[in-house]
Motif scaffolding. Sequence first.
Motif, PDB file in Angstrom:
ATOM      1  N   ARG A  21       0.831  -1.205   0.000  1.00 29.11           N
ATOM      2  CA  ARG A  21       0.000   0.000   0.000  1.00 29.11           C
ATOM      3  C   ARG A  21       0.869   1.261   0.000  1.00 29.11           C
ATOM      4  O   ARG A  21       0.614   2.211  -0.739  1.00 29.11           O
ATOM      5  CB  ARG A  21      -0.927   0.024   1.203  1.00 29.11           C
ATOM      6  CG  ARG A  21      -1.802   1.253   1.254  1.00 29.11           C
ATOM      7  CD  ARG A  21      -2.632   1.343   2.520  1.00 29.11           C
ATOM      8  NE  ARG A  21      -3.638   0.313   2.534  1.00 29.11           N
ATOM      9  CZ  ARG A  21      -3.777  -0.578   3.507  1.00 29.11           C
ATOM     10  NH1 ARG A  21      -2.963  -0.567   4.544  1.00 29.11           N
ATOM     11  NH2 ARG A  21      -4.725  -1.474   3.450  1.00 29.11           N
ATOM     12  N   ALA A  22       1.930   1.260   0.810  1.00 26.28           N
ATOM     13  CA  ALA A  22       2.824   2.411   0.879  1.00 26.28           C
ATOM     14  C   ALA A  22       3.558   2.616  -0.438  1.00 26.28           C
ATOM     15  O   ALA A  22       3.715   3.754  -0.908  1.00 26.28           O
ATOM     16  CB  ALA A  22       3.810   2.227   2.027  1.00 26.28           C
ATOM     17  N   ASP A  23       4.005   1.522  -1.049  1.00 20.47           N
ATOM     18  CA  ASP A  23       4.698   1.629  -2.333  1.00 20.47           C
ATOM     19  C   ASP A  23       3.770   2.152  -3.420  1.00 20.47           C
ATOM     20  O   ASP A  23       4.158   2.992  -4.241  1.00 20.47           O
ATOM     21  CB  ASP A  23       5.256   0.273  -2.756  1.00 20.47           C
ATOM     22  CG  ASP A  23       6.442  -0.149  -1.914  1.00 20.47           C
ATOM     23  OD1 ASP A  23       6.995   0.704  -1.195  1.00 20.47           O
ATOM     24  OD2 ASP A  23       6.808  -1.331  -1.990  1.00 20.47           O
ATOM     25  N   LEU A  24       2.534   1.670  -3.449  1.00 17.06           N
ATOM     26  CA  LEU A  24       1.558   2.140  -4.436  1.00 17.06           C
ATOM     27  C   LEU A  24       1.260   3.616  -4.221  1.00 17.06           C
ATOM     28  O   LEU A  24       1.189   4.397  -5.176  1.00 17.06           O
ATOM     29  CB  LEU A  24       0.277   1.315  -4.342  1.00 17.06           C
ATOM     30  CG  LEU A  24      -0.880   1.716  -5.259  1.00 17.06           C
ATOM     31  CD1 LEU A  24      -0.469   1.616  -6.720  1.00 17.06           C
ATOM     32  CD2 LEU A  24      -2.091   0.843  -4.993  1.00 17.06           C
ATOM     33  N   LYS A  25       1.111   4.024  -2.983  1.00 14.46           N
ATOM     34  CA  LYS A  25       0.829   5.416  -2.660  1.00 14.46           C
ATOM     35  C   LYS A  25       1.959   6.326  -3.137  1.00 14.46           C
ATOM     36  O   LYS A  25       1.715   7.351  -3.776  1.00 14.46           O
ATOM     37  CB  LYS A  25       0.640   5.549  -1.150  1.00 14.46           C
ATOM     38  CG  LYS A  25       0.382   6.941  -0.673  1.00 14.46           C
ATOM     39  CD  LYS A  25       0.209   6.942   0.834  1.00 14.46           C
ATOM     40  CE  LYS A  25       0.098   8.335   1.385  1.00 14.46           C
ATOM     41  NZ  LYS A  25      -0.018   8.328   2.854  1.00 14.46           N
ATOM     42  N   MET A  26       3.197   5.950  -2.844  1.00 13.66           N
ATOM     43  CA  MET A  26       4.337   6.766  -3.253  1.00 13.66           C
ATOM     44  C   MET A  26       4.496   6.794  -4.768  1.00 13.66           C
ATOM     45  O   MET A  26       4.819   7.827  -5.340  1.00 13.66           O
ATOM     46  CB  MET A  26       5.620   6.260  -2.594  1.00 13.66           C
ATOM     47  CG  MET A  26       5.645   6.440  -1.095  1.00 13.66           C
ATOM     48  SD  MET A  26       5.274   8.113  -0.544  1.00 13.66           S
ATOM     49  CE  MET A  26       6.592   9.027  -1.277  1.00 13.66           C
ATOM     50  N   CYS A  27       4.247   5.673  -5.416  1.00 15.80           N
ATOM     51  CA  CYS A  27       4.350   5.609  -6.871  1.00 15.80           C
ATOM     52  C   CYS A  27       3.349   6.562  -7.512  1.00 15.80           C
ATOM     53  O   CYS A  27       3.679   7.301  -8.441  1.00 15.80           O
ATOM     54  CB  CYS A  27       4.115   4.183  -7.349  1.00 15.80           C
ATOM     55  SG  CYS A  27       4.288   3.955  -9.123  1.00 15.80           S
ATOM     56  N   LEU A  28       2.116   6.557  -7.016  1.00 19.77           N
ATOM     57  CA  LEU A  28       1.088   7.425  -7.578  1.00 19.77           C
ATOM     58  C   LEU A  28       1.345   8.894  -7.282  1.00 19.77           C
ATOM     59  O   LEU A  28       1.134   9.759  -8.137  1.00 19.77           O
ATOM     60  CB  LEU A  28      -0.291   7.023  -7.059  1.00 19.77           C
ATOM     61  CG  LEU A  28      -0.814   5.725  -7.615  1.00 19.77           C
ATOM     62  CD1 LEU A  28      -2.074   5.300  -6.878  1.00 19.77           C
ATOM     63  CD2 LEU A  28      -1.098   5.841  -9.103  1.00 19.77           C
ATOM     64  N   LEU A  29       1.805   9.202  -6.070  1.00 21.76           N
ATOM     65  CA  LEU A  29       2.052  10.594  -5.708  1.00 21.76           C
ATOM     66  C   LEU A  29       3.229  11.192  -6.474  1.00 21.76           C
ATOM     67  O   LEU A  29       3.289  12.404  -6.653  1.00 21.76           O
ATOM     68  CB  LEU A  29       2.293  10.713  -4.204  1.00 21.76           C
ATOM     69  CG  LEU A  29       1.060  10.480  -3.335  1.00 21.76           C
ATOM     70  CD1 LEU A  29       1.441  10.527  -1.862  1.00 21.76           C
ATOM     71  CD2 LEU A  29      -0.032  11.485  -3.644  1.00 21.76           C
ATOM     72  N   GLU A  30       4.147  10.346  -6.937  1.00 19.16           N
ATOM     73  CA  GLU A  30       5.289  10.830  -7.709  1.00 19.16           C
ATOM     74  C   GLU A  30       5.026  10.847  -9.211  1.00 19.16           C
ATOM     75  O   GLU A  30       5.860  11.301  -9.981  1.00 19.16           O
ATOM     76  CB  GLU A  30       6.514   9.976  -7.415  1.00 19.16           C
ATOM     77  CG  GLU A  30       7.020  10.137  -6.000  1.00 19.16           C
ATOM     78  CD  GLU A  30       8.135   9.177  -5.657  1.00 19.16           C
ATOM     79  OE1 GLU A  30       8.471   8.330  -6.514  1.00 19.16           O
ATOM     80  OE2 GLU A  30       8.647   9.265  -4.536  1.00 19.16           O
ATOM     81  N   SER A  31       3.864  10.381  -9.649  1.00 21.88           N
ATOM     82  CA  SER A  31       3.566  10.335 -11.083  1.00 21.88           C
ATOM     83  C   SER A  31       3.178  11.718 -11.599  1.00 21.88           C
ATOM     84  O   SER A  31       2.754  12.599 -10.851  1.00 21.88           O
ATOM     85  CB  SER A  31       2.438   9.339 -11.368  1.00 21.88           C
ATOM     86  OG  SER A  31       1.220   9.829 -10.858  1.00 21.88           O
TER      87      SER A  31
END
Length: 83
Positions: A21-31
């Motif tokens: 969940r944390a990895d997905l959140k960071m990936c999306l916020l950096e897109s």
Amino acid sequence: MMKYEGENAHLADESPCAGIRADLKMCLLESDCVKKDKKTPRECLQTFDASVPNECYALRTTFFECKRSLLDNRTRFRGRKGY
């Protein structure tokens, strides 16, 4: 993937699938979809925006598999999917 500050860094969320969940959140916020287009991460995933990296879609699938494995009784023997 996840960028940890130190060697002994821990997530505040200790629930199952928290790392994914944390990895997905960071990936999306950096897109670019979130940064430049000012869309929410949910809108970016639902519209299949081209500016969202394929890694985020792969993490989305992995997160889904992890959550589904929590409901599956066979995982008592196989263990949870994900990390």
